[in-house]
Design an enzyme around this catalytic site. Structure first.
Site, PDB file in Angstrom:
ATOM      1  N   THR A  17       0.917  -1.163  -0.048  1.00  0.00           N
ATOM      2  CA  THR A  17      -0.079   0.009   0.095  1.00  0.00           C
ATOM      3  C   THR A  17       0.951   1.107  -0.033  1.00  0.00           C
ATOM      4  O   THR A  17       1.955   1.202  -0.109  1.00  0.00           O
ATOM      5  CB  THR A  17      -0.837  -0.017   1.314  1.00  0.00           C
ATOM      6  OG1 THR A  17      -0.081   0.249   2.320  1.00  0.00           O
ATOM      7  CG2 THR A  17      -1.540  -1.466   1.500  1.00  0.00           C
ATOM      8  N   CYS A  18       0.365   2.421  -0.019  1.00  0.00           N
ATOM      9  CA  CYS A  18       0.813   3.525   0.119  1.00  0.00           C
ATOM     10  C   CYS A  18       2.054   3.741   1.369  1.00  0.00           C
ATOM     11  O   CYS A  18       2.643   4.505   1.391  1.00  0.00           O
ATOM     12  CB  CYS A  18       0.269   4.932   0.118  1.00  0.00           C
ATOM     13  SG  CYS A  18      -0.966   5.064   1.435  1.00  0.00           S
ATOM     14  N   ASN A  19       1.712   2.825   2.350  1.00  0.00           N
ATOM     15  CA  ASN A  19       2.588   3.026   3.531  1.00  0.00           C
ATOM     16  C   ASN A  19       2.906   1.845   4.370  1.00  0.00           C
ATOM     17  O   ASN A  19       3.490   1.772   5.331  1.00  0.00           O
ATOM     18  CB  ASN A  19       1.706   3.965   4.659  1.00  0.00           C
ATOM     19  CG  ASN A  19       0.278   3.734   4.922  1.00  0.00           C
ATOM     20  OD1 ASN A  19       0.063   2.346   4.827  1.00  0.00           O
ATOM     21  ND2 ASN A  19      -0.533   4.353   5.393  1.00  0.00           N
ATOM     22  N   GLN A  57      -9.605   2.193   2.916  1.00  0.00           N
ATOM     23  CA  GLN A  57      -8.910   1.593   1.800  1.00  0.00           C
ATOM     24  C   GLN A  57      -7.997   0.490   1.960  1.00  0.00           C
ATOM     25  O   GLN A  57      -8.067  -0.438   1.076  1.00  0.00           O
ATOM     26  CB  GLN A  57      -8.074   2.758   1.323  1.00  0.00           C
ATOM     27  CG  GLN A  57      -8.387   4.055   0.818  1.00  0.00           C
ATOM     28  CD  GLN A  57      -9.545   3.924  -0.360  1.00  0.00           C
ATOM     29  OE1 GLN A  57      -9.196   3.594  -1.463  1.00  0.00           O
ATOM     30  NE2 GLN A  57     -10.641   4.382  -0.205  1.00  0.00           N
ATOM     31  N   GLN A  63      -7.146  -2.985  -0.266  1.00  0.00           N
ATOM     32  CA  GLN A  63      -5.941  -3.590  -0.877  1.00  0.00           C
ATOM     33  C   GLN A  63      -5.646  -4.924  -0.051  1.00  0.00           C
ATOM     34  O   GLN A  63      -4.731  -5.568  -0.878  1.00  0.00           O
ATOM     35  CB  GLN A  63      -5.022  -2.607  -0.076  1.00  0.00           C
ATOM     36  CG  GLN A  63      -5.148  -1.166  -0.671  1.00  0.00           C
ATOM     37  CD  GLN A  63      -4.569   0.015   0.062  1.00  0.00           C
ATOM     38  OE1 GLN A  63      -4.576  -0.321   1.410  1.00  0.00           O
ATOM     39  NE2 GLN A  63      -4.227   1.178  -0.478  1.00  0.00           N
ATOM     40  N   GLY A 115      -4.101  11.406 -11.445  1.00  0.00           N
ATOM     41  CA  GLY A 115      -4.301   9.925 -11.401  1.00  0.00           C
ATOM     42  C   GLY A 115      -5.722   9.377 -11.519  1.00  0.00           C
ATOM     43  O   GLY A 115      -6.608  10.187 -11.107  1.00  0.00           O
TER      44      GLY A 115
END
Length: 475
Positions: free
Chosen positions: A49-51, A116, A120, A205
């Site tokens: 994921t983004c983190n 989110q 994911q 995006g």
């Protein structure tokens, strides 16, 4: 076999390290195949994921599995093990299960309760299934994690405990325009986004976060929402959903010149919005007499926006690092406590399934051995007493089988009952030894030398632990 989780996240690694370790969705299948091609790894799922970047694997050697996954993450990031290891955590068995369940419930997110992550985790399982690296254990583990995430959201108010990363970023932007946004003193809670009403917006995006950003902007009253994306059909779909318009990335500078708020979240590996482009766009804004600052929210990992943009006059930049700092002091309330209880309950349920599954092969093997003995003895009897008629043979057959069934009933029932108890003795293995059933499933292997978990719930792994090769039996 042992369940293992190796990874790094916003809790253990700074954004620059996460950027280098990030695994784009298109690369996940290659990482999965590389994982199961390594020694000691039978199954693998990657949650990226983004983190966070985490690999969940079923391994037959603890240290061998850790070393293989450490090497894999090192190669992916282009960092040496010495550089990467201080940021890596390792969880195994029960703690690996508890960690994933906490992740799925939103308890380990940068912003507690963000929604989110559940999607994911679902995508991680789907990709592993399609690639063929998810087996019996990881399939069940990820399916259980999805159930935990859904329970946490349906049975608690965890979603209210913290807003999504998008909400926090846009709240920051709203505050930059003088409206209500993020009230840091209230623990990072999002109040309103009235500062965005009437503002023009650019979303770069067309993924799930970008779509959420566009929807949130529209609900907040933003106008003239432009979506810039490399793939036109995806960008048009997001733009159409909010009554906006789409431009290609070639039109990015023109769109920047007319925007008040910019949200960028692409999967690109390099800079998408450079400082030079923003500087020229700001100059055009000024020449056109557009009032107010430009608020830029970068939610991508790796970063889409050049950090130097923050030094430009008239530009306010919010990135994931600032999101983390903004909500770091967020305290959990009763909803968080309830979600943690759900996680604890579900961990016990999963471990019970594991114990039952570990016993099943032993029970099958015991029954198979008994059937072989019965069949051998009946054939021997038939050879010695060929004069027995068919009726007598059937009676003898049934009598022998009844005796065997009665003798096996108690141990098979009892071994299943004992397997459901968290005891250190493996009664299934004892049964295998007593009846000489051959080698069974691998015992739980080495215990890693790790520090006691701190407030982050992460086991820091030392360089010595990661590179250790000898196997040590768990006490």
């Amino acid at each position: 076999m042992t369940l293992l989780a190796v990874g790094l996240s916003h809790r253990t690694a700074p954004v620059p390290v996460l950027e280098r370790a990030a695994v784009p969705a298109s690369d996940v299948p290659d990482v999965l195949l590389a994982a199961v091609a390594a020694d000691h790894i039978a199954e693998a799922v990657v949650v990226s994921t983004c983190n966070r970047v985490e690999v969940y694997a079923e391994v037959d050697k603890f240290h061998g599995g850790v070393a293989a996954l450490g090497e894999l993450l090192s190669k992916r990031s282009g960092m040496t093990l010495e550089e990467l290891t201080p940021h890596i955590y390792v969880h195994y068995e029960e703690r690996a299960v508890a960690h994933l369940f906490s992740v799925a419930a939103g308890l380990d997110s940068m912003v507690v309760g963000e929604g989110q992550i559940l999607g994911q985790v679902k995508q991680a399982l789907r990709t592993a299934q399609e690639t063929g690296t998810a087996g019996r254990v990881t399939n069940e583990l990820l399916q259980a994690a999805l159930r935990v995430g859904k329970r946490a959201r349906h049975e608690t108010g965890i979603d209210r405990a913290g807003q999504s990363v998008v909400g926090v970023g846009l709240g920051f932007a709203a505050a930059a325009f003088g409206g209500e946004g993020i009230d840091v003193l209230a623990g990072g809670s999002l109040t309103t986004l009235d500062g965005l009403a009437g503002r023009s917006a650019l979303v770069v995006g067309a993924g799930s976060l970008s779509a959420l950003a566009a929807t949130t902007l529209a609900r907040a009253g933003a106008v003239d929402i432009v979506v810039a994306n490399r793939t036109p059909e995806h960008g048009r779909r997001v733009a159409a959903a909010v009554g906006g318009r789409h431009v290609t990335l070639d039109g990015l500078e023109d769109a920047l010149a007319t925007a008040d708020v910019v949200v960028s979240c692409t999967g690109a590996l390099g800079t998408v919005i450079s400082a030079d482009v923003v500087e020229r766009s700001v100059a055009r804004r000024t020449a056109a007499g557009r009032p107010g600052d430009l608020a830029v929210v970068d939610l991508a990992l790796p970063r889409d926006v050049d950090p130097e943009v923050a030094q430009l006059p008239g530009v306010t930049l919010m990135d994931l690092e600032k999101v983390g700092a903004l909500v770091a002091a967020q305290e959990g309330g009763p909803d968080v406590a309830s979600a943690r209880r759900i996680v604890a309950d579900e961990v016990e349920a999963f471990l019970a399934w594991q114990r039952a599954a570990s016993v099943a092969p032993t029970v099958v093997a015991l029954r198979a051995r008994a059937e072989t003995v019965v069949q051998t003895e009946l054939e021997r009897l038939a050879g010695r007493l060929p004069q027995l008629d068919e009726r007598v043979r059937r009676e003898v057959d049934q009598a022998v089988r009844r005796v065997v069934d009665k003798l096996l009933h108690a141990p098979t029932v009892r071994v299943k009952q004992l397997a459901d108890e968290p005891v250190p003795v493996s009664y299934a293995e004892v049964l295998r030894e007593l009846f000489d059933l051959g080698p069974g499933p691998a015992q739980a292997l080495s215990r890693p030398v790790v520090e006691e978990p701190g407030t982050t719930g992460v086991d820091p792994l030392s360089q010595t632990d990661l590179l250790a090769a000898p196997e040590r039996r768990r006490p």
